[in-house]
Design an enzyme around this catalytic site. Structure first.
Site, PDB file in Angstrom:
ATOM      1  N   HIS A   1      29.853  53.779  87.858  1.00 32.24           N
ATOM      2  CA  HIS A   1      28.942  54.535  88.305  1.00 32.24           C
ATOM      3  C   HIS A   1      27.109  54.425  88.417  1.00 32.24           C
ATOM      4  O   HIS A   1      26.856  55.000  87.235  1.00 32.24           O
ATOM      5  CB  HIS A   1      29.365  56.620  88.891  1.00 32.24           C
ATOM      6  CG  HIS A   1      28.682  57.583  90.205  1.00 32.24           C
ATOM      7  ND1 HIS A   1      28.903  58.128  90.371  1.00 32.24           N
ATOM      8  CD2 HIS A   1      27.253  57.139  90.202  1.00 32.24           C
ATOM      9  CE1 HIS A   1      28.409  58.893  90.911  1.00 32.24           C
ATOM     10  NE2 HIS A   1      27.024  58.475  91.428  1.00 32.24           N
TER      11      HIS A   1
ATOM     12  N   GLU B   1      31.517  53.691  92.154  1.00 36.09           N
ATOM     13  CA  GLU B   1      31.124  54.771  93.181  1.00 36.09           C
ATOM     14  C   GLU B   1      29.611  55.049  93.109  1.00 36.09           C
ATOM     15  O   GLU B   1      28.766  54.900  91.728  1.00 36.09           O
ATOM     16  CB  GLU B   1      31.680  55.997  92.203  1.00 36.09           C
ATOM     17  CG  GLU B   1      31.869  56.630  91.468  1.00 36.09           C
ATOM     18  CD  GLU B   1      32.614  57.350  90.451  1.00 36.09           C
ATOM     19  OE1 GLU B   1      33.448  57.011  91.003  1.00 36.09           O
ATOM     20  OE2 GLU B   1      32.121  58.497  89.818  1.00 36.09           O
TER      21      GLU B   1
ATOM     22  N   HIS C   1      37.052  64.045  88.125  1.00 36.92           N
ATOM     23  CA  HIS C   1      36.725  64.818  87.401  1.00 36.92           C
ATOM     24  C   HIS C   1      36.886  65.751  87.248  1.00 36.92           C
ATOM     25  O   HIS C   1      37.477  67.206  87.613  1.00 36.92           O
ATOM     26  CB  HIS C   1      34.629  65.486  89.059  1.00 36.92           C
ATOM     27  CG  HIS C   1      33.679  66.274  88.474  1.00 36.92           C
ATOM     28  ND1 HIS C   1      32.470  65.386  88.635  1.00 36.92           N
ATOM     29  CD2 HIS C   1      33.746  67.123  88.481  1.00 36.92           C
ATOM     30  CE1 HIS C   1      31.891  65.933  88.072  1.00 36.92           C
ATOM     31  NE2 HIS C   1      31.947  66.519  87.706  1.00 36.92           N
TER      32      HIS C   1
END
Length: 243
Positions: free
Chosen positions: A43, A70, A195
C-alpha cells in the site's frame, strides 16, 4: 482454501526507521512466498512512509504469486499501477494523511469516480477490488461501477470480536458482514477481507463467511513473526484458512 496475501508495509516501516536496506523488502517478499504466502500486498502512500513507489516497481518482476497494490486512486497512484500492472488493485478511500485505512467507499456518492477509475484499470487487464464497509446497501454500487471483487473492511469486526468474549449478545455486527458477503456473491462479486485480522479472530471469520477468496494481513502477522518467526507465522495463518 482462502488465500493469504501478506501485506509487507510494516517491514518497510522498519527499514525506513533506520535508513539503509535492512530488512531488504525484496528478500522479505521472496521469503514470504517461499514460506507459503499466496500473494504479496503493498500500500504505497503519498509520503512513502513505508512502501516506496520504487519498491513497487522493483517487486513486480520478483513476485511469483499474486501481486496486489492497494491505495487511493490519485493520479500518481494510478500512473504507478498502470505501469506495474499487478494482478489486482484494491481501491481504498484513504485521505493522504491517513495512518491506516479506516473505512470503505460510499459507492453511491462516488459511483461516477469509481466507474472511471475501474474502467481504466480493467482495460489494462488488472482485477479490481473495492474496499467496502459491511453495508449491504453499498454492494450493488461496487458491481455497477465495474468491480470484480469487494474487500470487506474488518476493523470493526476485530474490535467487536474482542468485546464479544464478555458480551457475546452484543455481537450483532457480524450479521452485517454475513449479509454483505451473501449479497456480493449473489450479484457476482468475489470477496476479499482485510484489516486487523489476526490469529485470534481469523478462523471465526473464515468459518462463517464461506465466500471468502482472499485475506490481506500485515500488521498482526508482522507482530506475530517477532515471537514465532516469519515462516512459522505464515503457516499458522494459513492453517486458519483451510476449508
Amino acid at each position: 482454501m482462502t488465500k493469504l496475501s501478506v501485506n509487507i508495509n510494516k517491514f518497510a516501516t522498519l527499514r525506513n526507521a533506520r535508513g539503509g536496506n535492512l530488512p531488504d523488502i525484496l528478500q522479505v517478499a521472496k521469503d514470504c512466498e517461499r514460506f507459503g504466502a499466496d500473494g504479496i500486498t503493498v500500500h504505497p502512500r503519498p509520503d512513502e512512509r513505508h512502501i516506496r513507489f520504487q519498491d513497487v516497481r522493483d517487486l513486480k518482476p520478483l513476485v511469483t504469486t499474486e501481486f496486489n497494490i492497494e491505495g487511493y486512486p490519485s493520479k500518481e497512484f494510478m500512473d504507478l499501477v498502470l505501469a506495474v500492472k499487478p494482478h489486482q488493485c484494491t481501491l481504498v478511500p484513504d485521505p493522504p494523511g491517513a495512518i491506516t485505512s479506516n473505512t470503505g467507499w460510499d459507492t453511491v456518492q462516488y459511483q461516477s469516480f469509481l466507474k472511471d477509475v475501474i474502467s481504466t484499470l480493467k482495460k489494462a487487464g488488472i482485477r479490481v477490488s473495492v474496499f467496502l464497509n459491511p453495508d449491504i446497501s453499498k454492494v450493488e454500487g461496487a458491481k455497477s461501477a465495474g468491480a470484480d471483487r469487494i474487500e470487506l473492511y474488518t476493523g470493526p469486526y476485530a474490535e467487536e470480536y474482542t468485546k464479544a468474549r464478555t458480551q457475546p449478545q452484543n455481537f450483532r455486527l457480524f450479521n452485517d458482514y454475513k449479509n454483505t458477503a451473501k449479497e456480493a456473491s449473489a450479484i457476482g462479486l468475489e470477496l476479499n477481507a482485510g484489516h486487523d485480522l489476526n490469529l485470534d479472530n481469523l478462523r471465526f471469520f473464515k468459518l462463517h463467511i464461506p465466500q471468502l477468496k482472499e485475506v490481506s494481513i500485515g500488521h498482526a502477522l508482522v507482530a506475530d513473526a517477532i515471537y514465532f518467526g516469519l515462516e512459522n507465522t505464515i503457516q499458522l495463518y494459513k492453517r486458519l484458512l483451510v476449508d
